[in-house]
Scaffold this active site. Structure first.
Site, PDB file in Angstrom:
ATOM      1  N   ARG A  77     -21.437  -5.802   6.855  1.00 42.47           N
ATOM      2  CA  ARG A  77     -22.465  -5.621   5.814  1.00 42.47           C
ATOM      3  C   ARG A  77     -22.651  -6.956   5.085  1.00 42.47           C
ATOM      4  NH1 ARG A  77     -18.865  -3.034   0.841  1.00 42.47           N
ATOM      5  NH2 ARG A  77     -17.163  -4.489   1.144  1.00 42.47           N
ATOM      6  N   GLU A  87     -23.056  -7.048  -4.079  1.00 43.38           N
ATOM      7  CA  GLU A  87     -22.326  -8.302  -3.889  1.00 43.38           C
ATOM      8  C   GLU A  87     -23.070  -9.279  -2.978  1.00 43.38           C
ATOM      9  OE1 GLU A  87     -18.246  -7.396  -2.851  1.00 43.38           O
ATOM     10  OE2 GLU A  87     -17.786  -6.976  -4.949  1.00 43.38           O
ATOM     11  N   GLU A 106     -17.018  -2.528 -10.728  1.00 43.81           N
ATOM     12  CA  GLU A 106     -16.025  -2.033  -9.766  1.00 43.81           C
ATOM     13  C   GLU A 106     -14.663  -2.550 -10.169  1.00 43.81           C
ATOM     14  OE1 GLU A 106     -16.545  -2.941  -5.645  1.00 43.81           O
ATOM     15  OE2 GLU A 106     -18.700  -2.563  -5.704  1.00 43.81           O
ATOM     16  N   PHE A 154      -8.560   3.854   3.122  1.00 43.57           N
ATOM     17  CA  PHE A 154      -7.271   3.814   2.422  1.00 43.57           C
ATOM     18  C   PHE A 154      -7.304   2.891   1.209  1.00 43.57           C
ATOM     19  CE2 PHE A 154      -6.637   5.324   6.667  1.00 43.57           C
ATOM     20  CZ  PHE A 154      -5.976   6.525   6.423  1.00 43.57           C
TER      21      PHE A 154
HETATM   22  C1  GAL Z   1     -16.168  -4.624  -3.208  1.00 42.40           C
HETATM   23  C2  GAL Z   1     -17.400  -3.938  -2.626  1.00 42.40           C
HETATM   24  C3  GAL Z   1     -17.185  -2.449  -2.471  1.00 42.40           C
HETATM   25  C4  GAL Z   1     -15.855  -2.189  -1.826  1.00 42.40           C
HETATM   26  C5  GAL Z   1     -14.762  -2.851  -2.627  1.00 42.40           C
HETATM   27  C6  GAL Z   1     -13.372  -2.612  -2.098  1.00 42.40           C
HETATM   28  O1  GAL Z   1     -16.173  -5.992  -2.989  1.00 42.40           O
HETATM   29  O2  GAL Z   1     -18.518  -4.150  -3.446  1.00 42.40           O
HETATM   30  O3  GAL Z   1     -18.229  -1.901  -1.717  1.00 42.40           O
HETATM   31  O4  GAL Z   1     -15.857  -2.688  -0.527  1.00 42.40           O
HETATM   32  O5  GAL Z   1     -14.980  -4.230  -2.626  1.00 42.40           O
HETATM   33  O6  GAL Z   1     -12.420  -3.288  -2.887  1.00 42.40           O
END
Ligand code: GAL
Length: 686
Positions: A114, A153, A321, A371
């Site tokens: 992605r 991102e 996040e 996980f």
């Molecule tokens: C971020 C991403 C998320 C997920 C996450 C896992 O960088 O935006 O989609 O992959 O990491 O830590």
């Protein structure tokens, strides 16, 4: 009370992927029940749902999304609705090769992973605009939708013919003529003069000006891609937009993205119970500051929170996040120990966040991130430690609702110029190792952080405002106009610290003529005639007579400039080397303020003492003084956050009675913070 998105209170949220679970009967009901229980009041929806929203070219199905949006709204959960451009569906990537990126050798990538679409491809832009338009038309005014989560991102670049053509057009706009471009790039060197723009690729590593231009182009192209995404939403929706930024991620200057965003959001994945990303520095910082590793991780996280807040000069931002427990992409990841998720969430709030959100709501059963930590484990119920801790933090956030929408602005700031890192990394010099711009900036931030003195981290274009102390490490590259702005800051009474290497090159990566530190030579009153390089900490610095800053004997090294004190006071000189007696630390009065210059990389103890003294001189006060290490205090509006970054309980004495906002009761002058504990205090007066 009103948060930056216009809703009530603070947001506790997560990425939610209901499209992965449609074949499990009743699971959406269960999700909503669990969200209510956990106190989750916001979700990011549809980030990677393109193939479910458009299963074949032009075949759209948005009904499932309408259903879940309505249900989330009924449950009181607000939605950051995503545009799905972060992951392209197979049907598109296979039918239209141009949407896939080319690597720097020109080879087109296979469809995989992605975040790897071409930034220029008209076909990709058209398809993204079409799906964005559909989403906006149908949901752009939905009462649950409070924000557009544009893509995911943004990162990386593409070397396809379309991107190169766009780069060449960008160069033509910038330089007007090939001759001007050649001059800026000094391309006569090794006979690399260009005759036409269409000869330019970005392979030639020897032309450093080309490389910084390529990086700027990639930033502009990414921001332009995002702007095009937003343009497709706008006819149907006036909701604010953001995209999730990524910490120190070197290649994308977040200031460029910030210009397209209404609100700043970023993804924080600190290596709790591990190491900081600036690990080279951590090895020296740890013993020098007597801080445990987690305190260093906390300080790095604090720095990045401040950096993101600085992108819109103090406006509340979103922690988009983080992991509620462990992550799955480092070699080794520890679980967050009990209390750490709450501590990290409250830290984000203390630094001005209006939202604390997680990747992810429910662990997927398969594929790359099955996980990775999540609020809901594979076991599927609420009786887990992680779930209980999330629910606990929700209660805290509810009590702290009055903080929503409040700005954090400090009287100290650290200048972090993203492009300095690009230039410095390209610097071929007598010291090519450990340039580590982020680590050095972090080292200069730590003295204030560990003393609980608030410090903003601001980019080069943010006004210095009423701040009293400005720390500007390693301004190796000086943008046009910055020297003048720094001089005005000092003249108005500000205290400025600059450190070596400073004022070496301009924005084209051309060395300043007329002596280092280039345009700052007059303000700082020094000329750096030569630069010696050695190991960090290898050179002794002795204070001059009187030692006005009470620095004592200190260490520096790495880079040692041989300074001439042209128009300044010398505070310390080098010792024990052939250039012993030459100035190493200077200051110059300019108008009502002072400009300090450190001609070497200070060892952590020197930086710590120096910045402590400058903070004193600037009249800066800690939020709370006399705290036991590793407790830090942070102010947001009227609230004082006390955060314990260690595994031992700590007793804290307060200078006056204060109330615990999370455990309403009598005001107190003493409290105990448990391991990884946090308290939020308000005034003791009624
Ligand atoms: C971020 C991403 C998320 C997920 C996450 C896992 O960088 O935006 O989609 O992959 O990491 O830590």
């Amino acid at each position: 009370m009103t948060n930056i998105l216009g809703g009530p209170g603070l947001i506790h949220g997560c990425d939610y992927n209901p499209e992965q679970w449609e074949d499990v009967p009743g699971i959406w009901d269960e999700d909503l029940r669990l969200m209510r229980l956990a106190g989750i009041n916001g979700v990011a929806l549809g980030i990677f749902a393109w193939s479910r929203l458009e299963s074949a070219d032009g075949v759209y199905d948005l009904d499932w999304m309408a259903t879940i949006l309505d249900r989330l709204h009924q449950t009181g959960v607000s939605v950051w609705l995503a545009t799905p451009s972060g992951a392209k569906p197979n049907w598109l990537a296979l039918a239209q090769p141009e949407v896939r990126r080319c690597r720097s050798d020109g080879q087109r990538e296979a469809q995989q992973n992605r975040h790897n679409h071409c930034l220029t491809s008209p076909i990709y832009r058209r398809k993204v605009a079409a799906i964005n338009g559909r989403l906006a038309q149908r949901f752009g005014r939905h009462p649950a939708v409070t924000l557009w989560h544009v893509s995911n991102e943004y990162s990386g670049c593409c070397h396809c013919p379309l991107c190169y053509a766009a780069f060449r057009a960008w160069l033509e706009r910038k330089y007007g003529s090939v001759a001007a471009m050649n001059r800026a790039w000094w391309s006569r060197f090794w006979s690399h003069d260009y005759e036409r723009f269409d000869q330019v690729t970005c392979i030639d590593q020897s032309v450093s000006g080309l490389h910084v231009d390529w990086k700027r182009f990639v930033c502009d192209q990414t921001a332009d891609f995002m702007a095009a995404e937003v343009a497709a939403l706008r006819p149907h929706s006036d909701r604010p937009v953001t995209t999730n930024l990524m910490g120190f991620h070197e290649e994308l200057d977040p200031a460029r993205m910030a210009a397209v965003c209404d609100v700043i959001g970023w993804d924080a994945y600190p290596d709790w119970h591990g190491r900081t990303r600036c690990s080279n520095n951590a090895d020296t910082l740890r013993p020098a500051f007597g801080l445990a590793d987690d305190a260093l991780v906390a300080s790095e996280t604090a720095f990045l929170h401040d950096l993101n807040r600085g992108l819109k000069d103090g406006q509340p931002w979103l922690l988009m996040e983080s992991s509620p427990s462990s992550i799955n992409w480092r070699q080794v990841s520890r679980l967050k120990e009990p209390g750490v998720n709450r501590l990290a969430g409250l830290q984000a709030l203390a630094h001005g966040a209006d939202a604390v959100a997680y990747f992810q709501w429910r662990k997927s059963r398969g594929a790359a991130e099955a996980f990775h930590g999540a609020v809901v484990d594979h076991v599927g119920h609420e009786h887990t430690r992680v779930f209980r801790e999330i629910a606990g933090l929700s209660q805290d956030l509810a009590l702290l609702a009055p903080l929503a929408g409040t700005r954090v602005l400090n009287q100290a700031a650290l200048l972090y110029d993203w492009e300095v890192r690009w230039h410095q990394d390209l610097w071929k010099h007598s010291r090519n190792a450990d340039k580590d711009y982020p680590g050095i900036c972090l080292q200069h931030y730590l003295p204030l952080w560990r003393r609980s003195i608030g410090c903003d981290v601001i980019g080069a274009r943010i006004p210095f405002g009423q701040r009293r102390l400005l720390i500007a490490p390693v301004l190796y590259m000086l943008r046009p106009g910055l020297a003048e702005r720094l001089a005005a800051f000092v003249a108005a009474g500000g205290i400025l610290l600059c450190t070596a290497p400073c004022g070496v090159v301009d924005q084209d990566d051309l060395a300043f003529t007329g002596g280092q530190p280039g345009p700052l030579r007059a303000l700082l009153g020094v000329w750096a005639e030569e630069t010696d390089c050695c190991d960090d900490g290898a050179i002794t610095l002795e204070p001059t007579a009187g030692d006005p800053l009470r620095l004592g004997t200190q260490a520096g090294g790495g880079i040692c400039e041989l300074l001439h004190a042209e128009d300044c006071e010398v505070l310390a000189t080098y010792a024990g080397t052939w250039y012993a007696g030459r100035p190493a630390l200077t200051r110059r009065k300019h108008g009502a303020g002072w400009a300090y210059y450190l001609g070497t990389r200070g060892a952590p103890a020197l930086i710590d003492t120096l910045i402590e003294r400058l903070a004193e001189q600037a009249g800066l006060q800690p939020v709370l003084a006399g705290l036991p290490a590793p407790v830090t205090a942070h102010r947001r509006a009227d609230a004082v956050f006390l955060l314990n970054w260690g595994r031992n309980a700590q007793r804290v004495r307060l200078p006056e009675p204060m109330r615990d906002l999370l455990h309403p009761g009598e005001a107190t002058t003493e409290l105990e913070l448990p391991a990884w504990g946090a308290s939020v205090l308000g005034s003791g007066r009624d």
